[in-house]
Design a protein around this motif. Structure first.
Motif, PDB file in Angstrom:
ATOM      1  N   ARG A 282      78.373  44.462  52.800  1.00 23.54           N
ATOM      2  CA  ARG A 282      77.343  43.743  52.029  1.00 23.54           C
ATOM      3  C   ARG A 282      77.388  44.162  50.561  1.00 23.54           C
ATOM      4  NH1 ARG A 282      72.701  41.809  54.925  1.00 23.54           N
ATOM      5  NH2 ARG A 282      71.558  42.450  53.090  1.00 23.54           N
ATOM      6  N   HIS A 283      77.328  43.156  49.682  1.00 23.89           N
ATOM      7  CA  HIS A 283      77.474  43.443  48.256  1.00 23.89           C
ATOM      8  C   HIS A 283      76.216  43.094  47.469  1.00 23.89           C
ATOM      9  CE1 HIS A 283      81.730  43.754  49.125  1.00 23.89           C
ATOM     10  NE2 HIS A 283      81.685  42.568  49.670  1.00 23.89           N
ATOM     11  N   TYR A 284      75.064  43.183  48.107  1.00 19.61           N
ATOM     12  CA  TYR A 284      73.885  42.626  47.455  1.00 19.61           C
ATOM     13  C   TYR A 284      73.095  43.653  46.665  1.00 19.61           C
ATOM     14  CZ  TYR A 284      75.135  39.571  51.251  1.00 19.61           C
ATOM     15  OH  TYR A 284      75.848  38.815  52.119  1.00 19.61           O
ATOM     16  N   ASP A 285      72.412  43.149  45.670  1.00 24.17           N
ATOM     17  CA  ASP A 285      71.523  44.011  44.884  1.00 24.17           C
ATOM     18  C   ASP A 285      70.406  44.580  45.751  1.00 24.17           C
ATOM     19  OD1 ASP A 285      72.929  43.665  42.625  1.00 24.17           O
ATOM     20  OD2 ASP A 285      71.661  42.071  41.823  1.00 24.17           O
ATOM     21  N   THR A 286      69.922  43.755  46.718  1.00 21.00           N
ATOM     22  CA  THR A 286      68.834  44.231  47.570  1.00 21.00           C
ATOM     23  C   THR A 286      69.237  45.514  48.283  1.00 21.00           C
ATOM     24  OG1 THR A 286      69.698  42.767  49.254  1.00 21.00           O
ATOM     25  CG2 THR A 286      67.755  42.010  48.068  1.00 21.00           C
ATOM     26  N   ASP A 287      70.501  45.570  48.697  1.00 20.76           N
ATOM     27  CA  ASP A 287      70.954  46.761  49.416  1.00 20.76           C
ATOM     28  C   ASP A 287      70.891  47.986  48.522  1.00 20.76           C
ATOM     29  OD1 ASP A 287      71.746  44.442  50.805  1.00 20.76           O
ATOM     30  OD2 ASP A 287      73.100  45.669  52.017  1.00 20.76           O
ATOM     31  N   ALA A 288      71.318  47.800  47.269  1.00 24.54           N
ATOM     32  CA  ALA A 288      71.268  48.924  46.331  1.00 24.54           C
ATOM     33  C   ALA A 288      69.825  49.391  46.165  1.00 24.54           C
ATOM     34  CB  ALA A 288      71.852  48.493  44.988  1.00 24.54           C
ATOM     35  N   GLN A 289      68.907  48.427  46.044  1.00 21.91           N
ATOM     36  CA  GLN A 289      67.485  48.780  45.921  1.00 21.91           C
ATOM     37  C   GLN A 289      66.990  49.529  47.151  1.00 21.91           C
ATOM     38  OE1 GLN A 289      64.757  45.529  44.911  1.00 21.91           O
ATOM     39  NE2 GLN A 289      66.489  44.475  43.965  1.00 21.91           N
ATOM     40  N   LEU A 290      67.419  49.039  48.327  1.00 18.41           N
ATOM     41  CA  LEU A 290      66.962  49.668  49.565  1.00 18.41           C
ATOM     42  C   LEU A 290      67.463  51.101  49.679  1.00 18.41           C
ATOM     43  CD1 LEU A 290      67.283  46.756  52.118  1.00 18.41           C
ATOM     44  CD2 LEU A 290      65.211  47.973  51.439  1.00 18.41           C
ATOM     45  N   PHE A 291      68.733  51.305  49.323  1.00 15.07           N
ATOM     46  CA  PHE A 291      69.283  52.656  49.415  1.00 15.07           C
ATOM     47  C   PHE A 291      68.536  53.587  48.471  1.00 15.07           C
ATOM     48  CE2 PHE A 291      73.513  50.576  50.719  1.00 15.07           C
ATOM     49  CZ  PHE A 291      73.101  50.550  52.037  1.00 15.07           C
ATOM     50  N   LYS A 292      68.199  53.066  47.311  1.00 16.35           N
ATOM     51  CA  LYS A 292      67.450  53.865  46.343  1.00 16.35           C
ATOM     52  C   LYS A 292      66.081  54.248  46.931  1.00 16.35           C
ATOM     53  CE  LYS A 292      68.328  52.719  41.836  1.00 16.35           C
ATOM     54  NZ  LYS A 292      68.075  51.788  40.704  1.00 16.35           N
ATOM     55  N   ALA A 293      65.442  53.259  47.526  1.00 16.67           N
ATOM     56  CA  ALA A 293      64.122  53.522  48.115  1.00 16.67           C
ATOM     57  C   ALA A 293      64.237  54.539  49.243  1.00 16.67           C
ATOM     58  CB  ALA A 293      63.528  52.213  48.641  1.00 16.67           C
ATOM     59  N   PHE A 294      65.315  54.424  50.024  1.00 17.23           N
ATOM     60  CA  PHE A 294      65.541  55.357  51.130  1.00 17.23           C
ATOM     61  C   PHE A 294      65.690  56.787  50.601  1.00 17.23           C
ATOM     62  CE2 PHE A 294      68.730  57.498  53.911  1.00 17.23           C
ATOM     63  CZ  PHE A 294      67.936  57.627  55.041  1.00 17.23           C
ATOM     64  N   THR A 295      66.477  56.929  49.543  1.00 13.00           N
ATOM     65  CA  THR A 295      66.672  58.253  48.954  1.00 13.00           C
ATOM     66  C   THR A 295      65.344  58.802  48.430  1.00 13.00           C
ATOM     67  OG1 THR A 295      68.897  57.590  48.327  1.00 13.00           O
ATOM     68  CG2 THR A 295      68.037  59.562  47.272  1.00 13.00           C
ATOM     69  N   ALA A 296      64.575  57.939  47.793  1.00  9.27           N
ATOM     70  CA  ALA A 296      63.283  58.365  47.254  1.00  9.27           C
ATOM     71  C   ALA A 296      62.356  58.830  48.379  1.00  9.27           C
ATOM     72  CB  ALA A 296      62.648  57.227  46.475  1.00  9.27           C
ATOM     73  N   ALA A 297      62.386  58.135  49.505  1.00  4.44           N
ATOM     74  CA  ALA A 297      61.464  58.445  50.588  1.00  4.44           C
ATOM     75  C   ALA A 297      61.900  59.671  51.394  1.00  4.44           C
ATOM     76  CB  ALA A 297      61.332  57.240  51.513  1.00  4.44           C
ATOM     77  N   THR A 298      63.222  59.897  51.528  1.00  5.37           N
ATOM     78  CA  THR A 298      63.690  60.930  52.451  1.00  5.37           C
ATOM     79  C   THR A 298      64.458  62.057  51.783  1.00  5.37           C
ATOM     80  OG1 THR A 298      65.757  59.757  52.786  1.00  5.37           O
ATOM     81  CG2 THR A 298      63.956  59.214  54.278  1.00  5.37           C
ATOM     82  N   GLY A 299      64.878  61.850  50.537  1.00  2.00           N
ATOM     83  CA  GLY A 299      65.716  62.847  49.882  1.00  2.00           C
ATOM     84  C   GLY A 299      67.162  62.813  50.336  1.00  2.00           C
ATOM     85  N   ILE A 300      67.512  61.819  51.144  1.00  5.23           N
ATOM     86  CA  ILE A 300      68.903  61.720  51.617  1.00  5.23           C
ATOM     87  C   ILE A 300      69.686  60.789  50.692  1.00  5.23           C
ATOM     88  CG2 ILE A 300      70.381  61.018  53.523  1.00  5.23           C
ATOM     89  CD1 ILE A 300      67.954  61.508  55.383  1.00  5.23           C
ATOM     90  N   ARG A 301      70.775  61.324  50.164  1.00  2.00           N
ATOM     91  CA  ARG A 301      71.605  60.547  49.242  1.00  2.00           C
ATOM     92  C   ARG A 301      72.478  59.565  50.035  1.00  2.00           C
ATOM     93  NH1 ARG A 301      75.004  61.241  44.350  1.00  2.00           N
ATOM     94  NH2 ARG A 301      76.966  61.324  45.471  1.00  2.00           N
ATOM     95  N   VAL A 302      72.630  58.352  49.511  1.00  2.00           N
ATOM     96  CA  VAL A 302      73.487  57.369  50.184  1.00  2.00           C
ATOM     97  C   VAL A 302      74.776  57.199  49.397  1.00  2.00           C
ATOM     98  CG1 VAL A 302      73.685  54.999  51.012  1.00  2.00           C
ATOM     99  CG2 VAL A 302      71.465  56.149  51.053  1.00  2.00           C
ATOM    100  N   ASN A 303      75.908  57.516  50.021  1.00  2.00           N
ATOM    101  CA  ASN A 303      77.217  57.271  49.388  1.00  2.00           C
ATOM    102  C   ASN A 303      77.807  56.003  49.983  1.00  2.00           C
ATOM    103  OD1 ASN A 303      77.224  59.740  47.878  1.00  2.00           O
ATOM    104  ND2 ASN A 303      77.573  60.763  49.843  1.00  2.00           N
ATOM    105  N   LEU A 304      78.382  55.179  49.117  1.00  2.00           N
ATOM    106  CA  LEU A 304      78.723  53.831  49.545  1.00  2.00           C
ATOM    107  C   LEU A 304      80.164  53.458  49.220  1.00  2.00           C
ATOM    108  CD1 LEU A 304      77.413  51.246  50.706  1.00  2.00           C
ATOM    109  CD2 LEU A 304      76.870  50.598  48.365  1.00  2.00           C
ATOM    110  N   VAL A 305      80.830  52.838  50.196  1.00  2.00           N
ATOM    111  CA  VAL A 305      82.081  52.126  49.915  1.00  2.00           C
ATOM    112  C   VAL A 305      81.871  50.694  50.362  1.00  2.00           C
ATOM    113  CG1 VAL A 305      84.477  51.777  50.594  1.00  2.00           C
ATOM    114  CG2 VAL A 305      83.655  54.075  50.163  1.00  2.00           C
ATOM    115  N   MET A 306      82.117  49.738  49.451  1.00  2.00           N
ATOM    116  CA  MET A 306      81.971  48.335  49.838  1.00  2.00           C
ATOM    117  C   MET A 306      83.343  47.677  49.889  1.00  2.00           C
ATOM    118  SD  MET A 306      78.611  47.029  47.810  1.00  2.00           S
ATOM    119  CE  MET A 306      78.937  47.727  46.211  1.00  2.00           C
ATOM    120  N   ALA A 307      83.640  47.046  51.011  1.00  2.00           N
ATOM    121  CA  ALA A 307      84.873  46.274  51.125  1.00  2.00           C
ATOM    122  C   ALA A 307      84.698  45.302  52.283  1.00  2.00           C
ATOM    123  CB  ALA A 307      86.071  47.183  51.370  1.00  2.00           C
TER     124      ALA A 307
END
Lengths: 343, 501, 237
Positions: free
Chosen positions: A36-61
């Motif tokens: 998935r290449h969407y902006d929403t996903d980037a926003q969601l991962f950011k929110a996830f990190t903010a809520a849990t302190g877990i960093r999300v590393n991403l490879v998109m292909a």
């Protein structure tokens, strides 16, 4: 391969950035391979990190490329969570032994059974429906209640659709194969090919614009491209949508064909807890709302509202076919397209 | 490379009979049509433009001479998308024409794609042809004049046949670029061998058949390379390197020459680049610029790294070619340079398979896949040909007498290469590095598949936007790609122009 | 009395931004004459030929050939229109064409049947019978030389310009080709300007010899005079 050997020391020095397997100090992070290449996903991962302190590393292909990569990486794969936009690929990932079963009451409660793997290898996050988009001035919605309607002679030269290369066309036909067998599916593909307004080309959005322009009268398109067009601020698209409406065709006795964007935990996952946490976050209320509003996808979680721009065209009644069937019948579908002459 | 060639023979290919019967014939046919049309048109545009610029003086000639290389700064798929957004059935200009005249232009299709590709790729022919026209043929062209031949006859009967090796060399590059394209052909609905590879791989889940189709693709390339070699045989290139005296055009002919060049420049570069510029600055969001700037940094980083690594290996190859004159070295070099014509995704699979094997055999605790190092190695596999060609060309111009003289003075082959050959290769090394860097900046699939976590380049940014059909958001990174490619491109042009006098 | 074949007056040429190469060359040539131009390298010999051919654009001067104006201040006839042939140093044969193709190259406006015949005649007259289908790189230096001359002469130019025509031939061939060229020129009644730095060429070919020094003719005299002089000072020149 000799040059490669020369490079080994250099390669090792590079390591794997962002995925250092440091077992003694468990980093709070989760590694995601995503289609998935969407902006929403980037926003969601950011929110996830903010809520849990877990960093999300991403490879998109692309799905197949990601699967091949996981397969070659084997047990060393840094991937924790695989996100794709096709249930078929998730089924394949399971068959190729790339995923592990997860038990989570949270996930099982919030995702209807037909949208997830019975053993917990993968879970649907959002739905995309293959719908009809028609020209309001030329077509009455009663003419468009079933996928089969479009193979009638009255539609000759009026149907717009992308090439058979397109994944969602493949999964639509795969669903027909699963329900009715190859002969019916081939008859449908042949009928559509006969009725096409032009040789398939361009994107889903292009098909919609072409309907608005009168190049054809009805397009087979993916619901979230429809939603995006319907909410676009670009002047050409705003103008185009004035003429457009959406119909939700049935597949015989079954509902409208849907595919899912979904995720599964990798067999090699080194951050198992974090991966499950992310999965659960993605089917949470907040995330599901963002999928629906931001990306115009259908949420899987019951009770979360569908985006207005889609809702006003009617209710989606999804076909509840076991989605694993899409993957199993994909190759058959591609061969049928070739037989039908659908390029 | 080795993996791609050997894998098909033991990989199972369950759907091969279907691919062979129902997929290949049409895909092969359309590949050949696309290839033939594009090569023919690039040759016409490239050679004609080169001849005008090299043989005549006319208004704006000086500017046109270098500006005609600009289309190379546009990746083919970006130009193809942009053209579709203007001249597709629902493109901006098509809609406008339709409102005015009722006629609906639609560039999206085979003929349209041939035109779009030729407009972007013709500099591959233009550059070498210009170099030969401007400085390699003066005597023959003057002799033709003294035998009463006017401009068109000198062009068709003397200049073109004599420049044929250079033209064919450029045409082969064009053909390879056409063969490996996936984005543009898919969007324009053309069935090529490359889409057949993907159809087998992703549609039929049959990697074995996909690799077999890839082999067919390679065979086509081998055929092209054979054609290129043949055009060089039995023809001693005239090398008098005297700059040509340009003839001044006046009146209608001068106007026609200027108009032709402008037309090529506008349609090959200014129009698509202008559209990108417009989109990049009319888009209502600016928050993506920060991401694009990081992508820019990454792009420059891998371009530099890949250029460096590729050059090292290319130099090693030309070294053994020079000092180890056995037939196997030629075979090795030729095999090593086939990568240029293979779709990036296929190379990515090959490289991943190789790296995975090494992981397992060496018992590594991590995987090589997803390291910057492997990504750079993959670029090397893909673009080795681009680096080897100028090096080899320059090295063959160095007389072997010099090597022999050095050897008589007691130098070892390694020392000869380092102290005698290498210093003279400097311009070629620089040119090769620039060429590789340009290609890496424009490259997409390898980067997409093999990149590490959280690693974006400009081309992956463009792809991610284009993939979700947000073509306007793709404009800013696309424009940055053009900006990255321009300096090395213009540097190359200047270097070539200096040798033209 | 008949008018001269060629008259050149006050010819000036300088490279753009460079120093003058020709600074006021004037001479006339009667029909049928072979004029040999000698001079040190860099004296402007080749440039003189190129200006008469029209390949270099003289900044000043007037050239009239056989009563027709080739150029003056206002007019300029393109090289391809001038009834002038030129044999280049190094021959400049077309490597992609056969001997026949080279010789027939300028005859493209002549009907095919006639072209074939004229090419065959020309081949015979320069003694290249049977070599018509070879490519230039398959010929010896002397043979290449003859092809270069034949393809110019087949167009029957009024004037033939030759730039160091025999420079890469060995001594024996040189003598032989020289004699043949002279015969051909006489047979066709073609005038010629031959640039050479070789005293022997000048000695055998010339009707008159002109000496070019720093862009000017310092002397132009019947070949007889110079022959005598050279006989007295055999080591100079």
């Amino acid at each position: 391969m000799r040059p490669l050997l020369l490079l080994l020391p250099f390669l090792s020095a590079c390591g794997t950035p962002g995925a250092a397997p440091t077992d003694d100090t468990p980093a709070k992070e989760v590694n995601v391979y995503s289609h998935r290449h969407y902006d929403t996903d980037a926003q969601l991962f950011k929110a996830f990190t903010a809520a849990t302190g877990i960093r999300v590393n991403l490879v998109m292909a692309d799905d197949d490329e990601v699967l091949t990569r996981m397969e070659q990486e084997g047990a060393n794969s840094p991937c924790d969570l695989l996100i794709t936009s096709d249930a078929g690929r998730l089924g394949q990932a399971r068959m190729r032994g790339l995923l592990q079963p997860i038990r989570s009451a949270e996930l099982e409660r919030n995702i209807p059974p037909f949208l997830r793997d019975p053993d917990g290898h993968w879970f649907g996050l959002t739905m995309r429906a293959r719908v009809f988009v028609y020209n309001k001035n030329k077509v009455r919605p009663e003419q468009l209640t079933d996928y089969n309607d479009l193979v009638r002679p009255e539609w000759k030269g009026r149907v717009l659709v992308r090439s058979a290369e397109n994944l969602y066309n493949q999964s639509l036909l795969a669903a027909m194969v699963a329900h009715f067998g190859t002969e019916t599916a081939l008859a449908w593909a042949t009928g559509i090919t006969v009725n096409m307004a032009r040789t398939p080309k361009g994107s889903d959005t292009d098909q919609l614009l072409a309907v608005a322009e009168g190049i054809g009268d009805v397009a087979i398109a993916n619901s979230y491209y429809v939603g995006k067009l319907m909410s676009s601020s670009e002047p050409e698209k705003a103008k185009a949508r004035e003429n457009l409406a959406v119909a939700f065709p049935h597949m015989g006795p079954y509902g409208t064909h849907v595919n899912v964007s979904g995720a599964g935990v990798a067999k090699s996952a080194k951050h198992l807890a974090e991966a499950i946490a992310l999965l659960e976050f993605l089917v949470g209320e907040e995330a599901q709302r963002l999928f629906a509003e931001g990306n115009k996808e259908y949420p899987v979680r019951p009770g979360v509202a569908v985006a207005d721009v889609l809702q006003r065209f009617g209710e989606l009644t999804p076909d509840t076919l076991d989605l694993a069937q899409l993957g199993l019948n994909n190759a058959t579908a591609v061969k049928l397209f070739d037989k039908a002459g659908w390029r | 490379m080795v993996v791609v060639v050997t894998a098909p023979f033991h990989a199972p290919a369950p759907e091969w009979s279907h691919v062979y019967r129902d997929v290949l014939p049409m895909h092969l046919l359309e590949t050949i049509l696309l290839l033939g049309g594009t090569v023919l048109l690039t040759v016409v545009i490239g050679v004609l433009s080169a001849w005008l610029v090299a043989a005549y003086s006319f208004p704006l000639r000086g500017a046109m001479r270098w500006m005609l290389v600009l289309p190379l700064a546009l990746p083919t798929y970006i130009s193809a998308y942009t053209y579709a957004s203007l001249f597709g059935a629902t493109g901006t200009i098509s809609l406008w024409v339709h409102d005015l005249s009722g006629f609906r232009p639609d560039i999206v299709g085979l003929p349209g794609l041939i035109v779009v590709m030729a407009l972007v790729l013709f500099p591959y022919v233009y550059l070498p042809a210009r170099a030969v026209f401007a400085s390699g043929l003066r005597e023959q062209l003057e002799a033709a004049r003294m035998l009463g031949a006017r401009g068109s006859r000198r062009f068709l009967r003397v200049a073109v046949p004599l420049a044929r090796p250079a033209i064919v060399g450029g045409a082969v590059l064009v053909a390879m670029e056409t063969l490996n394209d996936y984005g543009a052909v898919k969007y324009y609905g053309i069935r090529t061998l490359t889409t057949a590879v993907f159809r087998s791989w992703t549609g039929l889940s049959d990697l074995g058949s996909a690799l077999r189709v890839a082999i067919l693709l390679l065979l086509l390339v081998v055929l092209l390379l054979w054609w290129e070699r043949r055009s060089r045989i039995h023809r001693q290139q005239a090398t008098d390197a005297v700059p040509m005296v340009r003839q001044r055009l006046t009146g209608k002919r001068a106007a026609l020459a200027t108009i032709w060049c402008l037309l090529v420049l506008v349609s090959g570069f200014l129009l698509p680049a202008g559209k990108l510029l417009l989109d990049a600055f009319t888009i209502d969001r600016t928050d993506t610029w920060a991401i694009d700037l990081i992508a820019l940094r990454n792009t420059l980083g891998i371009a530099t790294g890949a250029a460096f690594l590729t050059l090292l290996i290319a130099l090693f190859l030309v070294f053994i070619l020079r000092h180890e004159r056995k037939s196997w070295t030629h075979g090795l070099v030729r095999a090593a340079t086939l990568g240029y014509a293979v779709p990036g995704a296929v190379i990515a699979v090959g490289v991943m398979t190789a790296a995975g094997t090494i992981d397992r055999q060496a018992g590594l605790s991590f995987t090589l896949i997803g390291t910057i190092g492997l990504l750079l190695y993959a670029f090397t596999v893909r673009f080795l040909a681009v680096a080897v060609q100028p090096l080899q060309g320059s090295l063959t111009r160095q007389h072997s007498n010099v090597d022999d003289a050095a050897r008589m003075l007691g130098a070892s082959p390694g020392r000869i290469f380092l102290r005698v050959n290498l210093p003279q290769l400097r311009p070629a090394i620089l040119a090769a590095a620039m060429l590789v860097a340009i290609d890496v900046v424009k490259e997409l699939p390898l980067t997409l598949i093999l990149r590490p976590f959280n690693f974006n380049t400009l081309s992956t940014r463009v792809f991610e936007m284009a993939r979700i059909e947000q073509l306007r958001e793709a404009a800013a990174p696309a424009l940055l790609i053009v900006l990255c490619v321009l300096p090395p491109l213009l540097f190359l042009d200047r270097q070539l122009a200096r040798s033209e006098g | 009395m008949s008018h001269p074949l060629l008259s050149v007056s006050d010819l000036h040429f300088a490279h753009t931004g460079g120093k003058a190469v020709l600074s006021g060359v004037s001479f006339t040539m009667p029909v049928n004459e072979v004029l040999v131009v000698v001079g040190a390298s860099g004296s402007g010999k080749t440039t003189l030929l190129r200006c008469i051919a029209g390949l270099d654009l003289a900044q000043r001067g007037r050239v009239v050939l056989d009563g027709a104006l080739l150029q003056d201040e206002a007019e300029f006839m393109a090289p391809e229109e001038r009834p002038v042939g030129m044999v280049f140093q190094g021959h400049a044969l077309f490597p992609h064409l056969t001997v026949k193709g080279n010789i027939g190259f300028g005859l493209y406006r002549v009907p095919k049947a006639e072209r074939v015949k004229r090419v065959a005649d020309e081949l015979a007259s320069v003694g290249l019978n049977g070599l018509g289908d070879r490519y230039p790189h398959q010929l010896s230096g002397g043979q290449q030389q003859r092809v270069a001359i034949a393809r110019s002469l087949v167009l029957r130019p009024r004037l033939l310009l030759m730039d160091e025509p025999f420079s890469d031939l060995d001594r024996r061939t040189r003598q032989q080709v020289r004699t043949e060229v002279l015969q051909i020129l006489r047979a066709h009644g073609t005038g010629a300007i031959v640039v050479t730095h070789d005293r022997e060429d000048a000695y055998h070919l010339a009707d008159r010899i002109a000496e070019l020094d720093q862009g000017r003719f310092v002397r132009i005299a019947p070949a007889e005079d110079l022959r005598k002089e050279w006989a007295q000072h055999p080591l100079q020149g």
